[in-house]
Design a protein around this motif. Sequence first.
Motif, PDB file in Angstrom:
ATOM      1  N   LEU A 326       0.835  -1.204   0.000  1.00 26.93           N
ATOM      2  CA  LEU A 326       0.000   0.000   0.000  1.00 26.93           C
ATOM      3  C   LEU A 326       0.874   1.260   0.000  1.00 26.93           C
ATOM      4  O   LEU A 326       0.594   2.229  -0.729  1.00 26.93           O
ATOM      5  CB  LEU A 326      -0.929  -0.020   1.208  1.00 26.93           C
ATOM      6  N   LYS A 327       1.941   1.271   0.808  1.00 26.03           N
ATOM      7  CA  LYS A 327       2.832   2.430   0.859  1.00 26.03           C
ATOM      8  C   LYS A 327       3.500   2.664  -0.496  1.00 26.03           C
ATOM      9  O   LYS A 327       3.629   3.805  -0.947  1.00 26.03           O
ATOM     10  CB  LYS A 327       3.896   2.223   1.945  1.00 26.03           C
ATOM     11  N   GLU A 328       3.897   1.579  -1.160  1.00 28.24           N
ATOM     12  CA  GLU A 328       4.560   1.712  -2.456  1.00 28.24           C
ATOM     13  C   GLU A 328       3.599   2.287  -3.501  1.00 28.24           C
ATOM     14  O   GLU A 328       3.977   3.142  -4.309  1.00 28.24           O
ATOM     15  CB  GLU A 328       5.085   0.345  -2.908  1.00 28.24           C
ATOM     16  N   ILE A 329       2.344   1.836  -3.480  1.00 29.45           N
ATOM     17  CA  ILE A 329       1.362   2.361  -4.440  1.00 29.45           C
ATOM     18  C   ILE A 329       1.111   3.840  -4.185  1.00 29.45           C
ATOM     19  O   ILE A 329       1.055   4.651  -5.125  1.00 29.45           O
ATOM     20  CB  ILE A 329       0.046   1.547  -4.356  1.00 29.45           C
ATOM     21  N   ARG A 330       0.977   4.219  -2.918  1.00 33.63           N
ATOM     22  CA  ARG A 330       0.756   5.636  -2.585  1.00 33.63           C
ATOM     23  C   ARG A 330       1.982   6.485  -2.948  1.00 33.63           C
ATOM     24  O   ARG A 330       1.833   7.646  -3.333  1.00 33.63           O
ATOM     25  CB  ARG A 330       0.424   5.770  -1.099  1.00 33.63           C
ATOM     26  N   ARG A 331       3.169   5.895  -2.792  1.00 32.38           N
ATOM     27  CA  ARG A 331       4.368   6.643  -3.176  1.00 32.38           C
ATOM     28  C   ARG A 331       4.401   6.875  -4.689  1.00 32.38           C
ATOM     29  O   ARG A 331       4.712   7.981  -5.144  1.00 32.38           O
ATOM     30  CB  ARG A 331       5.623   5.876  -2.730  1.00 32.38           C
ATOM     31  N   ARG A 334       2.066   9.532  -5.676  1.00 32.02           N
ATOM     32  CA  ARG A 334       2.342  10.828  -5.055  1.00 32.02           C
ATOM     33  C   ARG A 334       1.227  11.241  -4.092  1.00 32.02           C
ATOM     34  O   ARG A 334       0.831  12.398  -4.025  1.00 32.02           O
ATOM     35  CB  ARG A 334       2.502  11.915  -6.132  1.00 32.02           C
ATOM     36  N   LEU A 335       0.720  10.232  -3.374  1.00 32.67           N
ATOM     37  CA  LEU A 335      -0.305  10.495  -2.362  1.00 32.67           C
ATOM     38  C   LEU A 335       0.372  10.749  -1.024  1.00 32.67           C
ATOM     39  O   LEU A 335       1.455  10.209  -0.751  1.00 32.67           O
ATOM     40  CB  LEU A 335      -1.264   9.298  -2.258  1.00 32.67           C
ATOM     41  N   PRO A 336      -0.251  11.524  -0.155  1.00 32.90           N
ATOM     42  CA  PRO A 336       0.373  11.817   1.153  1.00 32.90           C
ATOM     43  C   PRO A 336       0.475  10.562   1.993  1.00 32.90           C
ATOM     44  O   PRO A 336      -0.353   9.645   1.895  1.00 32.90           O
ATOM     45  CB  PRO A 336      -0.572  12.855   1.764  1.00 32.90           C
ATOM     46  N   ALA A 370      -6.356   2.412  -3.765  1.00 30.59           N
ATOM     47  CA  ALA A 370      -5.131   3.121  -4.142  1.00 30.59           C
ATOM     48  C   ALA A 370      -4.753   2.819  -5.593  1.00 30.59           C
ATOM     49  O   ALA A 370      -4.286   3.705  -6.322  1.00 30.59           O
ATOM     50  CB  ALA A 370      -3.992   2.746  -3.198  1.00 30.59           C
ATOM     51  N   LYS A 371      -4.938   1.584  -6.035  1.00 31.20           N
ATOM     52  CA  LYS A 371      -4.639   1.232  -7.424  1.00 31.20           C
ATOM     53  C   LYS A 371      -5.562   1.967  -8.379  1.00 31.20           C
ATOM     54  O   LYS A 371      -5.125   2.467  -9.431  1.00 31.20           O
ATOM     55  CB  LYS A 371      -4.764  -0.279  -7.632  1.00 31.20           C
ATOM     56  N   ASP A 372      -6.852   2.029  -8.029  1.00 33.09           N
ATOM     57  CA  ASP A 372      -7.782   2.786  -8.876  1.00 33.09           C
ATOM     58  C   ASP A 372      -7.391   4.267  -8.942  1.00 33.09           C
ATOM     59  O   ASP A 372      -7.421   4.883 -10.016  1.00 33.09           O
ATOM     60  CB  ASP A 372      -9.214   2.636  -8.340  1.00 33.09           C
ATOM     61  N   LEU A 373      -7.026   4.816  -7.799  1.00 34.76           N
ATOM     62  CA  LEU A 373      -6.632   6.227  -7.774  1.00 34.76           C
ATOM     63  C   LEU A 373      -5.336   6.449  -8.552  1.00 34.76           C
ATOM     64  O   LEU A 373      -5.183   7.450  -9.263  1.00 34.76           O
ATOM     65  CB  LEU A 373      -6.474   6.684  -6.320  1.00 34.76           C
ATOM     66  N   GLU A 374      -4.412   5.511  -8.417  1.00 36.09           N
ATOM     67  CA  GLU A 374      -3.164   5.618  -9.165  1.00 36.09           C
ATOM     68  C   GLU A 374      -3.424   5.574 -10.668  1.00 36.09           C
ATOM     69  O   GLU A 374      -2.817   6.334 -11.437  1.00 36.09           O
ATOM     70  CB  GLU A 374      -2.222   4.481  -8.763  1.00 36.09           C
ATOM     71  N   PHE A 452      -6.412  17.845  -6.502  1.00 34.71           N
ATOM     72  CA  PHE A 452      -5.323  16.944  -6.888  1.00 34.71           C
ATOM     73  C   PHE A 452      -4.096  17.329  -6.064  1.00 34.71           C
ATOM     74  O   PHE A 452      -3.506  18.409  -6.273  1.00 34.71           O
ATOM     75  CB  PHE A 452      -5.032  17.075  -8.381  1.00 34.71           C
ATOM     76  N   GLU A 453      -3.718  16.462  -5.134  1.00 35.48           N
ATOM     77  CA  GLU A 453      -2.570  16.715  -4.276  1.00 35.48           C
ATOM     78  C   GLU A 453      -1.363  15.955  -4.782  1.00 35.48           C
ATOM     79  O   GLU A 453      -1.469  14.796  -5.199  1.00 35.48           O
ATOM     80  CB  GLU A 453      -2.878  16.314  -2.833  1.00 35.48           C
ATOM     81  N   TYR A 454      -0.224  16.613  -4.718  1.00 35.93           N
ATOM     82  CA  TYR A 454       1.046  16.030  -5.149  1.00 35.93           C
ATOM     83  C   TYR A 454       2.005  16.105  -3.980  1.00 35.93           C
ATOM     84  O   TYR A 454       2.452  17.198  -3.605  1.00 35.93           O
ATOM     85  CB  TYR A 454       1.582  16.785  -6.358  1.00 35.93           C
ATOM     86  N   ASP A 455       2.260  14.938  -3.370  1.00 33.93           N
ATOM     87  CA  ASP A 455       3.086  14.872  -2.162  1.00 33.93           C
ATOM     88  C   ASP A 455       2.522  15.761  -1.056  1.00 33.93           C
ATOM     89  O   ASP A 455       3.254  16.474  -0.335  1.00 33.93           O
ATOM     90  CB  ASP A 455       4.522  15.271  -2.464  1.00 33.93           C
ATOM     91  N   GLY A 456       1.198  15.792  -0.946  1.00 36.48           N
ATOM     92  CA  GLY A 456       0.545  16.515   0.135  1.00 36.48           C
ATOM     93  C   GLY A 456       0.226  17.951  -0.171  1.00 36.48           C
ATOM     94  O   GLY A 456      -0.377  18.638   0.665  1.00 36.48           O
TER      95      GLY A 456
END
Length: 557
Positions: A326-331, A334-336, A370-374, A452-456
Amino acid sequence: MLSLKLRAILFPFQMEPRREELLHELGEMWDEIGEGEEDRRGMLQALEEECLNVYRAKVEQVRQHREQLKREIADSVAEVAAICATIGEPPATVQTACSSLQGTGSLKEDLGSIAPELTEMRRRREERRRQFSDVTERVNRIHQEMNLDGGQPRVVADSSDLTLTKLDELRAYLQHLQSEKESRARKVAELMATLHSSSLVLGMNPREIIAAHGGAHAGDHFSDAAIERLASEIERLREIKRSRMEKLQDLLASMLELWNLMDTPAEEQRRFQGVACNIAASEDEITEPNALSMDFIRSVEAEVVRLETLKECRMKDLVIKKYDELKEIRRRARLPEEDDGDAVAMFDAIDSDAERALILERLEVQISEAKDLEFSRKDVLERMDKWQAALEEESWLEEYNRNENRYNVGKGTHLVLKRAEKARALVSKMPAMAEALTAKVVAWEKERGVKFEYDGEALLDMLEEYSNARKEKEQERKRQRDQRRLQGAAPERDASPVARPPPKNIKNVTRTLSMGGSASKAAPSSRPGTPSYLKSPMSARRGGSDEGQMMASDSFE
């Protein structure tokens, strides 16, 4: 002596010598005995009566013989006529037989002339009876095989009607029954093939099933009842097949999920890899023998139980693995980052057996979201990566322009000049790149209803900050050009944003971008400070290949 009259009465024909001698001897004996005339007359009358009786008896016998011949002739003619009517011969045959009686000399000749006709007609009648008997027997046999009318003989040979019309009707009915039998035979063969294949798929013995449901009625293979029994048995096997399919597919779904969950090696999966493709198969697609046998289903069930037991032992590792995924997908998206307190609470609950399944289920849901959002952010992120690569090239170009020794001839100078040329071309495209990226972000936010957030940080705010910084930079350039023009300074160097000389050690200068970075602390400047969008870790890619960074922008638009 007999009188001539008596002799004429008794023997109207010419007397033979022996008879004359007898009469003469009779007269002598009567003379010797002394018989009177009256006695002699009485004896002669008695003898005459006896002779008449003999005549009468003989005549009656001849008469009876004549009548018998006439009856035989009449019976023969009648029998010929009856046979002709029975076998459907035309009346001309009877007329021919009767015409043979005319012009003959005696009854015996008449009887002899009609006898061959009668014999021929009898032969033809027997031949016709044999044909009727053969067809009737075949019809009744098919009736019994198809159990029509309760299996009782439906057609009985009628000896009074042996005409060709009747025979043709019977043959037509036989042909109809044969066609019906062939149709039923094909249907029975199809049902038997289906029954056989279904039995093999279920791991059952087809012979035992056929013997249990069809062996007791071996005489009516093609009857409606036999076909109905086969169809009923096939439907029963299909119900069993559907039930086992549902059970097997549930087990296979659990097995695939456990394989994926625990990263089961291919060697362990190979045993059930062949049947795993049946998870989405239809009923007719599963045709392999023993594919749905109870032994095979038990083996799959045992494997699922083994994997479930193994899963309980490795649940903690699985939770950690899913959390890292999950952390890798969010990274990548570019999700917080999530709150560290939630992660600590989650790992504290891992030790509880009741919480492990809930945590794992929640992680699966979060990974899916997270995959859908990615996937939805993929286009924007790709454009953002290219834009950041362009920012790094712009930063490098500014440092390069501040270096007074950039035109000195040395090793690799032509490569640096070539990169500078490409960097200038890329920097000229950056306003259009920022505009296209902004349009993509606006469309995404309009569709999703969130920022749309990019790294928070809000990406639109970062792009707006870039636009403002670029405008300030242009104003700063214009102000410096005006100031140099007033002071009579030398012509402005091409594309140099700062008029002051660079520091002696250019390696100690803080990297700045063309949107307005900060200069060295020893040389104060009026340009704005470093914007927030430069804090992205993507700037670390600057140490990569120069050619790769320049080519990243070629396909942006």
